[in-house]
Design an enzyme around this catalytic site. Structure first.
Site, short mmCIF file in Angstrom:
data_model
loop_
_atom_site.label_atom_id
_atom_site.label_comp_id
_atom_site.label_asym_id
_atom_site.label_seq_id
_atom_site.Cartn_x
_atom_site.Cartn_y
_atom_site.Cartn_z
N GLU A 259 0.86 -1.20 0.00
CA GLU A 259 0.00 0.00 0.00
C GLU A 259 0.89 1.24 0.00
OE1 GLU A 259 -2.09 -0.36 3.69
OE2 GLU A 259 -3.14 -2.19 3.11
N LYS A 261 2.32 4.70 1.46
CA LYS A 261 2.46 5.21 2.83
C LYS A 261 2.27 6.72 2.80
CE LYS A 261 5.29 5.06 6.97
NZ LYS A 261 4.68 6.32 7.42
N ARG A 266 -2.05 9.57 11.86
CA ARG A 266 -2.73 8.30 12.12
C ARG A 266 -4.02 8.57 12.87
NH1 ARG A 266 -0.18 3.01 13.19
NH2 ARG A 266 -1.85 1.48 12.98
N ARG A 426 4.47 -4.07 17.48
CA ARG A 426 5.27 -3.74 16.32
C ARG A 426 5.76 -5.06 15.77
NH1 ARG A 426 7.51 0.70 14.77
NH2 ARG A 426 7.01 1.77 16.73
#
Length: 593
Positions: A259, A261, A266, A426
């Site tokens: 995708e 960025k 956010r 993460r």
DNA sequence: GTCCTCGGCAGTC
DNA sequence: ATCTGACTCATTCGG
DNA sequence: CCGAATGAGTCAGATGACTGCCGAGGAC
């Protein structure tokens, strides 16, 4: 209370926890390097904590008095802490500052200035006072915060004050964080980390570690069963890892989704069919800031309930192109919200869906979540689902990446096709790739070192924490500032560069240096260092490219040093202001596509 | 008393 | 945001 | 076969530019 726990049951009535008892644990943690031992110490602390004090202990460990998403901040940073130390110990403010520049820790400064060995305040009392400080606002509030904290300083001992002051600063520096607390909770009940995944899952979807700790403490893993994803309650977002090359990326993910960025903010969007709530990456509540987005959610998602992960971006109304981060960030505000919504409308680009119409999707694979995400929105000008490609070819990813860069985007995100949504983690399920990660594709800037600052915390041992960097203005034969630098060197290199700079030490700003900020130690322009950065930004603080006093200059975004010192360059060989401006112009052209 | 500027803090990346 | 450094844990190496 | 060496992963804590909010305090 009946459970199968070993060793964690209070066999006798525990008495109120004194603050000195808590800080005795902190001191032990402080002195411990092994993470396993830290976990064991924390587990012991939890065992000695009464259920009604669990909230307080957990929040204080997190450097807070409320969960992450509660808008409760202390409003006491370094400058006010210096005043607190002076007021609380009777020392002169100058003296406090001087000591701080040497040891880099206000807690330690206060400890030096206090005689008392031990205070008699409880954790509950400290927590109450810290909460009061955080809630104090309005006229006279700054002085009141300072005097409240100074009062506490007068009522605690040496060891206590060290940690007391670090709490509002958000620098407890014990070497423990949320993951260690979670291991410790599990360890306290089971003697192993086996419950960590369950604890972590619960925490990640309710975002309140104290709630999780209490439930787990009361009933073990069964106590966590009632914690579910709820629309309106923030989920700790998933985060990505990085790799060095596209080959590494494909090696890890194989066939994957890629995708674009985006360089925006956010935004986690919650919609219960009526109310829209939005949270930032660190769970700040954005809901009142984006009325245009709220209205669009109601229209485009009418008839549904959902939680989505997205990026909010301002765009050029004429061309449709996304605007730079510095523009988008102006929408993050409390006042003049409506005017700004008209001037700088947002797009909301959805890239994941955690919940839809009563169903928790976080445990479904990426591809299925994406199917749901593509299906439920009505057409509209604000909410859109991000584009993606599916491939296992390095060449295909590189082409996609190059196209995104060419259009002024930040890079790409590659995602493992069958991965679940790992809230709060993460992981390599998501891999981000930016231009600056690929050495040859991004420019570096050669900067002249103009001085340095003393470090804080661990850096204070090195006698240096950051550099002041400049570039050369050929036209005026002046060195102007472009950035500070705090990362990239090893500890050994930090010490070496400090020694070099001390040789060229200047007592004040050298005559050929034009700066609006002053380092702790000035240095005559001598050494050139190679700096990598993601971007050049317009800057109110740096003098590079400033025409007259109130103009905007230029600065580096995400500066880091590569290599040590360029021996082959003299200060006049450094990058010039003119080159910086040229780089900025080239970069701005790409944004227009 | 009102207005304006600026320092400090907290948040985004 | 980026980066380094310390520790942990699983795997491989070598006797 | 087992302990030592190695390397990847995890975690914490240093540090960056920039923007908006709030309160303090000076100018008027």
């Amino acid at each position: 209370m009946s459970s199968s726990a070993n060793g964690c049951e209070p066999t006798e009535q525990l008495s109120a926890l004194y603050f000195h008892q808590l800080t005795a644990y902190f001191a032990e943690l402080d002195a411990t390097r092994s993470r396993i031992q830290m976990m064991e110490l924390l587990a012991d602390l939890f065992t000695k904590t009464r259920p009604e004090e669990m909230d307080e202990v957990i929040y204080l460990l997190q450097g807070r008095v409320a969960p992450l998403y509660a808008p409760i901040e202390f409003g006491v940073g370094e400058q006010l802490t210096a005043e607190v130390v002076a007021e609380g110990t009777g020392a002169a403010l100058d003296d406090v500052h001087r000591r701080f520049s040497e040891i880099g820790d206000y807690g330690a400064v206060a400890e030096e200035l206090i005689e008392r060995e031990q205070g008699s305040v409880t954790v509950a009392h400290v927590f109450e006072r810290l909460t009061e400080i955080a809630l104090t606002e309005g006229e006279g509030s700054v002085a009141k915060k300072v005097s409240l904290l100074a009062d506490l300083v007068r009522n605690v001992g040496k060891q206590e004050v060290r940690y007391l002051l670090r709490i509002p600063l958000g620098r407890l520096r014990l070497g423990v964080g949320d993951p260690t607390f979670m291991d410790a909770l599990s360890f306290a009940r089971t003697g192993s980390k086996e419950h960590r995944p369950a604890i972590e899952r619960a925490y990640s979807i309710c975002s309140d570690l104290a709630t999780v700790a209490k439930d787990y403490w009361r009933a073990g893993i069964d106590g966590l069963q009632d914690i579910h994803i709820v629309v309106g309650t923030p989920v700790i977002p998933a985060a990505s890892e990085r790799v060095k090359t596209m080959e590494d990326l494909v090696l890890r993910l194989g066939r994957c989704a890629v995708e674009p960025k985006f360089d925006g903010i956010r935004c986690q969007v919650h919609f219960d069919g009526e109310n829209v709530t939005m949270y930032s990456r660190h769970l700040e509540n954005f809901s009142g800031m984006f009325p245009d987005v709220v209205a669009a959610v109601r229209e485009q998602a009418a008839g549904h309930t959902f939680i989505a992960d997205s990026e909010a971006l301002a765009y050029d109304v004429e061309t449709g192109a996304f605007l730079p981060f510095q523009m988008t960030t102006q929408r993050r505000r409390k006042h003049n919200v409506d005017e700004m919504a008209e001037k700088l409308p947002l797009r909301l680009v959805l890239f994941d869906l955690l919940y839809l119409d009563g169903v928790d999707l976080t445990r479904q694979p990426y591809t299925e979540r994406r199917e749901h995400m593509l299906g439920f929105l009505r057409e509209g000008s604000v909410l859109q689902v991000t584009e993606n490609i599916e491939t296992d070819s390095v060449a295909a990813i590189e082409a996609f990446f190059a196209d995104k860069i060419e259009h002024g985007l930040e890079g790409v995100m590659a995602k493992k096709l069958d991965s679940v949504y790992q809230a709060g983690r993460r992981s390599f399920d998501w891999i981000k790739m930016k231009r600056s990660y690929q050495g040859e594709l991004s420019d570096t800037v050669d900067c002249v070192v103009l001085g340095y600052w003393y470090g804080k915390g661990a850096r204070s041992q090195l006698g240096i924490g950051a550099l002041l960097l400049g570039v050369y203005d050929k036209d005026r034969d002046q060195f102007v500032t472009i950035s500070r630098l705090g990362t990239g060197y090893s500890e050994e290199e930090w010490v070496k560069i400090r020694e070099l700079l001390d040789k060229d030490r200047a007592e004040e700003a050298p005559s050929r240096v034009e700066a609006e900020i002053a380092p702790d130690v000035w240095s005559n322009p001598t050494h050139v260092v190679e700096i990598q950065a993601d971007e050049i930004t317009r800057s109110p603080t740096h003098t590079c490219g400033k025409q007259n006093g109130d103009d905007m200059g230029y600065a580096l975004r995400f500066p880091r040093v590569v290599g040590f010192v360029r021996e082959d360059r003299s200060p006049e060989d450094a990058t010039s202001v003119q080159e910086v401006i040229r780089l900025y112009t080239v970069q701005a052209e790409k944004g227009k596509k």
